[in-house]
Design a protein around this motif. Structure first.
Motif, short mmCIF file in Angstrom:
data_model
loop_
_atom_site.label_atom_id
_atom_site.label_comp_id
_atom_site.label_asym_id
_atom_site.label_seq_id
_atom_site.Cartn_x
_atom_site.Cartn_y
_atom_site.Cartn_z
N UNK A 103 16.58 1.51 84.74
CA UNK A 103 16.94 1.14 83.38
C UNK A 103 18.45 1.15 83.23
N UNK A 104 19.01 0.03 82.80
CA UNK A 104 20.45 -0.04 82.53
C UNK A 104 20.75 0.78 81.29
N UNK A 105 21.73 1.65 81.39
CA UNK A 105 22.05 2.53 80.26
C UNK A 105 23.32 2.09 79.52
N UNK A 106 24.44 2.01 80.20
CA UNK A 106 25.69 1.71 79.52
C UNK A 106 26.67 1.01 80.43
N UNK A 107 27.37 -0.02 79.91
CA UNK A 107 28.53 -0.53 80.65
C UNK A 107 29.70 0.41 80.40
N UNK A 108 30.62 0.51 81.36
CA UNK A 108 31.76 1.40 81.24
C UNK A 108 33.03 0.68 81.66
N UNK A 109 34.07 0.89 80.91
CA UNK A 109 35.39 0.35 81.24
C UNK A 109 36.34 1.50 81.53
N UNK A 110 37.11 1.36 82.59
CA UNK A 110 38.15 2.33 82.91
C UNK A 110 39.39 1.95 82.10
N UNK A 111 40.01 2.95 81.48
CA UNK A 111 41.16 2.69 80.62
C UNK A 111 42.33 3.60 81.01
N UNK A 112 43.53 3.11 80.76
CA UNK A 112 44.72 3.89 81.10
C UNK A 112 45.11 4.87 80.01
N UNK A 113 44.78 4.57 78.77
CA UNK A 113 45.12 5.43 77.63
C UNK A 113 43.91 5.49 76.72
N UNK A 114 43.13 6.55 76.83
CA UNK A 114 41.88 6.65 76.10
C UNK A 114 42.08 6.61 74.59
N UNK A 115 43.08 7.29 74.09
CA UNK A 115 43.31 7.31 72.63
C UNK A 115 43.69 5.92 72.11
#
Length: 154
Positions: free
Chosen positions: A2-14
């Motif tokens: 089951x696919x749960x979530x796509x995720x993106x890597x980010x340099x500045x979370x805020x």
């Protein structure tokens, strides 16, 4: 599986959380510090923690590859487009209409991940109906089964 979530890597979370909240209206529903889940299920992960997960100290992570997108829909694309200039968002391309009649725009997030924002398919069907098209004509115009058109009209 089951696919749960796509995720993106980010340099500045805020900065990314602010972008997704202010520009797209998404809210943080789970916050694990280095990883957050936004409404709709999209996750943002800090670059540093992602590197740990990969067990790489100097793994190269590339941003702005234009090799995928996150797709979102809105009931009012015009209202969304009107607010974009206030955020100085960089567009991938100006708004345009796909061959099946859906109006869309693509833009970059702060890490140059591509986001496509399109009007909902219900909105497309309703627009064609308001223009005087019958459901069978809409199905042909959109290249979808007529049953799909009827589902969108409910």
């Amino acid at each position: 599986m089951e696919l749960k979530n796509p995720m993106l890597v980010v340099t500045d979370l805020e900065k990314s959380k602010a972008f997704y909240r202010e520009v797209l209206g998404l809210r943080v529903v789970l916050d694990f510090g280095a990883n957050v889940t936004l409404t709709g299920g999209l996750c943002l992960q800090t670059r540093e923690s992602w590197m740990e997960f990969l067990h790489k100290e100097k793994q190269e992570i590339r941003f702005g590859g234009c090799d995928g997108e996150i797709y979102l829909e809105t009931e009012d694309l015009d209202a969304f487009l009107e607010k974009l200039p206030a955020f100085c968002v960089e567009l991938v391309h100006p708004p345009y209409t796909h061959r099946w009649g859906q109006r869309v725009v693509r833009l970059f997030d702060p890490d140059r991940h591509i986001l496509e924002v399109g009007e909902s398919m219900k909105t497309v069907v309703r627009r064609f109906l308001e223009e005087g098209m019958r459901p069978e004509e809409i199905a042909v115009r959109m290249d979808v089964p007529e049953s799909y058109v009827h589902r969108m009209l409910k």
